[in-house]
Enzyme design. Structure first.
Site, PDB file in Angstrom:
ATOM      1  N   CYS A   2      35.449  14.440 -22.062  1.00  0.00           N
ATOM      2  CA  CYS A   2      34.565  13.004 -22.276  1.00  0.00           C
ATOM      3  C   CYS A   2      33.552  13.043 -21.023  1.00  0.00           C
ATOM      4  O   CYS A   2      33.951  13.583 -20.120  1.00  0.00           O
ATOM      5  CB  CYS A   2      35.507  11.858 -22.124  1.00  0.00           C
ATOM      6  SG  CYS A   2      36.672  12.117 -23.522  1.00  0.00           S
ATOM      7  N   GLY A  28      31.084  14.666 -25.281  1.00  0.00           N
ATOM      8  CA  GLY A  28      31.703  14.142 -26.360  1.00  0.00           C
ATOM      9  C   GLY A  28      30.978  13.533 -27.266  1.00  0.00           C
ATOM     10  O   GLY A  28      29.915  12.846 -27.008  1.00  0.00           O
ATOM     11  N   ASN A 102      38.253  10.427 -18.583  1.00  0.00           N
ATOM     12  CA  ASN A 102      37.809  11.697 -18.838  1.00  0.00           C
ATOM     13  C   ASN A 102      39.327  12.635 -18.524  1.00  0.00           C
ATOM     14  O   ASN A 102      39.517  12.809 -17.262  1.00  0.00           O
ATOM     15  CB  ASN A 102      36.500  12.311 -18.285  1.00  0.00           C
ATOM     16  CG  ASN A 102      36.412  14.114 -18.475  1.00  0.00           C
ATOM     17  OD1 ASN A 102      35.782  14.340 -17.581  1.00  0.00           O
ATOM     18  ND2 ASN A 102      37.010  14.446 -19.516  1.00  0.00           N
ATOM     19  N   GLY A 103      39.808  13.549 -19.425  1.00  0.00           N
ATOM     20  CA  GLY A 103      41.006  14.188 -18.901  1.00  0.00           C
ATOM     21  C   GLY A 103      42.104  14.002 -19.771  1.00  0.00           C
ATOM     22  O   GLY A 103      41.864  13.759 -21.337  1.00  0.00           O
ATOM     23  N   TYR A 258      31.329  26.500 -19.756  1.00  0.00           N
ATOM     24  CA  TYR A 258      30.795  25.815 -21.009  1.00  0.00           C
ATOM     25  C   TYR A 258      30.380  24.425 -20.821  1.00  0.00           C
ATOM     26  O   TYR A 258      29.305  23.925 -21.295  1.00  0.00           O
ATOM     27  CB  TYR A 258      31.704  26.169 -22.120  1.00  0.00           C
ATOM     28  CG  TYR A 258      31.442  25.259 -23.212  1.00  0.00           C
ATOM     29  CD1 TYR A 258      30.457  25.517 -24.259  1.00  0.00           C
ATOM     30  CD2 TYR A 258      32.252  24.284 -23.755  1.00  0.00           C
ATOM     31  CE1 TYR A 258      30.073  24.877 -25.529  1.00  0.00           C
ATOM     32  CE2 TYR A 258      32.030  23.534 -25.023  1.00  0.00           C
ATOM     33  CZ  TYR A 258      31.150  23.843 -25.803  1.00  0.00           C
ATOM     34  OH  TYR A 258      30.744  22.923 -26.763  1.00  0.00           O
TER      35      TYR A 258
HETATM   36  O1  LIG Z   1      35.015  30.829 -30.297  1.00  0.00           O
HETATM   37  P1  LIG Z   1      34.714  29.402 -30.901  1.00  0.00           P
HETATM   38  O2  LIG Z   1      35.656  28.638 -31.030  1.00  0.00           O
HETATM   39  O3  LIG Z   1      33.410  29.245 -31.531  1.00  0.00           O
HETATM   40  O4  LIG Z   1      33.927  28.666 -29.291  1.00  0.00           O
HETATM   41  C1  LIG Z   1      33.133  29.062 -28.440  1.00  0.00           C
HETATM   42  C2  LIG Z   1      31.613  28.726 -28.882  1.00  0.00           C
HETATM   43  O5  LIG Z   1      31.413  27.373 -28.748  1.00  0.00           O
HETATM   44  C3  LIG Z   1      30.543  26.965 -27.892  1.00  0.00           C
HETATM   45  O6  LIG Z   1      29.265  26.676 -28.458  1.00  0.00           O
HETATM   46  P2  LIG Z   1      28.910  25.138 -28.862  1.00  0.00           P
HETATM   47  O7  LIG Z   1      28.029  25.469 -30.231  1.00  0.00           O
HETATM   48  O8  LIG Z   1      29.952  24.150 -28.996  1.00  0.00           O
HETATM   49  O9  LIG Z   1      27.629  24.724 -27.802  1.00  0.00           O
HETATM   50  P3  LIG Z   1      26.449  25.276 -27.119  1.00  0.00           P
HETATM   51  O10 LIG Z   1      25.328  24.937 -28.108  1.00  0.00           O
HETATM   52  O11 LIG Z   1      26.508  24.532 -25.997  1.00  0.00           O
HETATM   53  O12 LIG Z   1      26.479  26.839 -27.093  1.00  0.00           O
HETATM   54  C4  LIG Z   1      30.550  27.950 -26.825  1.00  0.00           C
HETATM   55  O13 LIG Z   1      29.274  28.109 -26.288  1.00  0.00           O
HETATM   56  C5  LIG Z   1      30.676  29.255 -27.797  1.00  0.00           C
HETATM   57  O14 LIG Z   1      29.482  29.469 -28.451  1.00  0.00           O
HETATM   58  N1  LIG Z   2      38.428  14.671 -23.306  1.00  0.00           N
HETATM   59  C1  LIG Z   2      38.876  13.947 -22.871  1.00  0.00           C
HETATM   60  O1  LIG Z   2      38.463  13.741 -21.620  1.00  0.00           O
HETATM   61  C2  LIG Z   2      39.769  12.972 -23.655  1.00  0.00           C
HETATM   62  C3  LIG Z   2      40.242  11.605 -23.035  1.00  0.00           C
HETATM   63  C4  LIG Z   2      41.214  11.025 -23.635  1.00  0.00           C
HETATM   64  N2  LIG Z   2      42.667  12.077 -23.455  1.00  0.00           N
HETATM   65  C5  LIG Z   2      41.275  10.878 -25.235  1.00  0.00           C
HETATM   66  O2  LIG Z   2      41.657  11.375 -25.973  1.00  0.00           O
HETATM   67  O3  LIG Z   2      40.405   9.880 -25.488  1.00  0.00           O
HETATM   68 MG   LIG Z   3      27.749  28.301 -27.797  1.00  0.00          MG
END
Ligand SMILES: O=P(O)(O)OC[C@H]1O[C@H](OP(=O)(O)OP(=O)(O)O)[C@H](O)[C@@H]1O
Ligand SMILES: NC(=O)CC[C@H](N)C(=O)O
Ligand SMILES: [Mg+2]
Length: 502
Positions: A2, A28, A102-103, A258
């Protein structure tokens, strides 16, 4: 993950909070919320499911009056995606406290029981953040008198540190008094703060990432230390204090892989540079282990894979080509709530440029492979576009264990590398060869940016959790939050909250 933000300003803060949330949207996409406190000590709240741009309309912005406030963008890791669990949360006593988290708390069940039996507090949702807020409120309760001192606030944070386990980066607002920010004693999730000078005086912002400060003209002061809290009084006066007994900075390494934006600096490491170093190290590994490779071209998987791929191509002296075009109107797929949605979205999001693949041996590069949703589809698309051989490289090692600190990877069985060797993952994504970064190289790539970082949370790669996590908790998490469980109709929790501007 988040995103959190809190501002104490000299003029209305609604627009600044909105702009900061836009900069944190990548953390998020499920829900967003802002609460402000006006001169008369009234709170104004607007939160709902959706992206920042969809949740706040002009009339909501007009209602969010006041010179201080907090905001949140949500990616759920506990409870449901229901709008009743959107944040900030509110509790009436003492003072009226609102909170964004966040967490993820790993002892939420025990705390909930304790709150009821010992503190006589009711929790109405399944969200761990509502629990966290009530713990903070309880710890703030015993203070004598009406006047709340910074000392009282910091003592309450120490109380939270004693009771809560897991990851929590927090912003909270104490009605009429000020804005509080704090980081758990392991500093798993990031929190930074900064200031800007205005003709009316100095304004202070606390946020998840420095990118929120930059774009709003705030100067970065520094990261909060693990266990540390910052309290900004409504007058603008800033206090900080270490509230934990044994803080040990152990940031989540996945922030660098990421989650965070590349233009952020976290714990003094430039995320962009860390990703560049990941690319260099990955390139070196491939040259070392596969000196006679036949790769014709390096193709990144947008967006996050790009920085890694550019440096990898440079290191290997290979051509770098953009072979997938990303639809700019589709968000991040990994943080979407359900697998069907995630799978469909990869195809909608990325489309191949055929001529970059036709007749070539391509090396596709991504930051990570988690469920394998992206890599499976992408390898298939590369083949459909005429690639001769499709190789795949991941800047992170195999993700094999659930995350319990704020990333929604609750079920080991849903992780493509769980119980599989690299060779088996390669088969599962139907690639001709798969190369993973070594953990040592990943850690080295991040640490180079700040050698004072002694340890990281690498649990998704190693299964070693940096705080106490019981097998019971892991199986509870898996049952409650696997994709199937999330598909079941959600219980509609009532929103027992502040008046939420509709
Ligand atoms: O193996 P998976 O479960 O598919 O997860 C990994 C993928 O998900 C993320 O991309 P995402 O599309 O969320 O965001 P980005 O555009 O920042 O790369 C990450 O960069 C990988 O591409
Ligand atoms: N990704 C997060 O930081 C989640 C915060 C909180 N645990 C929720 O579920 O809303
Ligand atoms: Mg990606």
């Amino acid at each position: 993950m988040c995103g959190i933000v809190g501002i104490v300003g000299c003029t209305p803060v609604n627009q600044a909070l909105y702009d900061a949330l836009l900069m944190l949207q990548h953390r998020g996409q499920d829900a967003a919320g802002i609460v402000t406190c006006d001169m008369d000590g009234h709170l104004h709240l607007r939160k709902d499911n959706g992206l920042v741009r969809d949740v706040f309309h002009e009339q909501h912005m007009r209602n969010l009056t006041g010179h201080m406030g907090i905001g949140h963008v949500r990616y759920p890791t506990a409870g449901s995606s229901s709008s009743a669990e959107a944040q900030p949360f509110y509790v009436n006593s003492p003072y009226g406290i609102t909170l964004g988290h966040n967490g993820n708390l790993t002892n939420a069940t025990d705390l909930k029981r304790e709150l009821f039996l010992q503190d006589r507090r009711h929790i109405n949702t399944e969200s761990d953040s509502e629990i966290l807020l009530n713990i903070l409120a309880q710890e703030m309760s015993p203070q004598d008198g009406l006047y709340l001192t910074p000392e009282d606030v910091f003592n309450a944070v120490s109380g939270v540190h004693h009771r809560c386990q897991g990851a929590y980066a927090v912003v909270a607002m104490i009605t009429g008094h000020g804005v509080l920010g704090f980081r758990d004693p392991l500093g798993i999730r990031p929190v930074i703060f900064g200031q800007r000078e205005t003709p009316e005086g100095t304004e202070t912002m606390v946020a998840s990432e420095s990118v929120a400060l930059d774009t709003l003209g705030f100067e970065l002061v520094r990261d909060l230390a693990p266990g540390e809290a910052i309290y900004i009084e409504a007058s603008g006066r800033v206090h900080t204090r270490q509230c934990a007994e044994n803080p040990v900075l152990s940031p989540c390494i996945f922030e660098y892989v990421y989650f965070s934006r590349p233009d952020s600096v976290i714990d003094d490491v430039f995320v962009h540079r860390a990703r560049m170093r990941m690319g260099t190290r990955l390139g070196k590994k491939i040259l070392r282990e596969w000196p006679d490779h036949d790769i014709d071209v390096i193709i990144p998987i947008p967006d996050t894979g790009r920085t890694v791929a550019i440096e990898m191509a440079h290191e290997m002296n290979l051509k770098y080509r953009e072979g997938f075009i990303k639809n700019r109107y589709i968000g991040r797929t990994f943080i979407m709530p359900g697998q069907t949605q995630r799978r469909r979205s990869v195809r909608q999001k990325l489309n191949a440029i055929g001529l970059e693949f036709k007749g070539k041996n391509v090396m596709l590069v991504d930051d990570s492979i988690v469920r394998g949703t992206t890599s499976r589809e992408i390898v298939m698309m590369a083949r459909e576009s005429g690639a001769k051989k499709v190789y795949f490289a991941s800047a992170a090692p195999p993700v094999r264990y659930p995350n319990v600190y704020g990333i929604d990877m609750p079920a080991a069985s849903e992780l493509i590398a769980h119980g599989r060797s690299a060779e088996e993952v390669c088969q599962a994504i139907a690639a001709d060869r798969l190369i993973y970064q070594d953990l040592e190289d990943l850690v080295g790539a991040v640490r180079k940016g700040n050698p004072r970082l002694e340890q990281f949370d690498c649990s998704v790669f190693t299964g070693e959790y940096i705080s106490q996590v019981t097998p019971d908790y892991l199986s509870h998490l898996e049952q409650r939050r696997n994709d199937l469980a999330k598909n079941r109709p959600e219980r509609a929790y009532a929103n027992l909250d502040l008046f939420n501007n509709a």
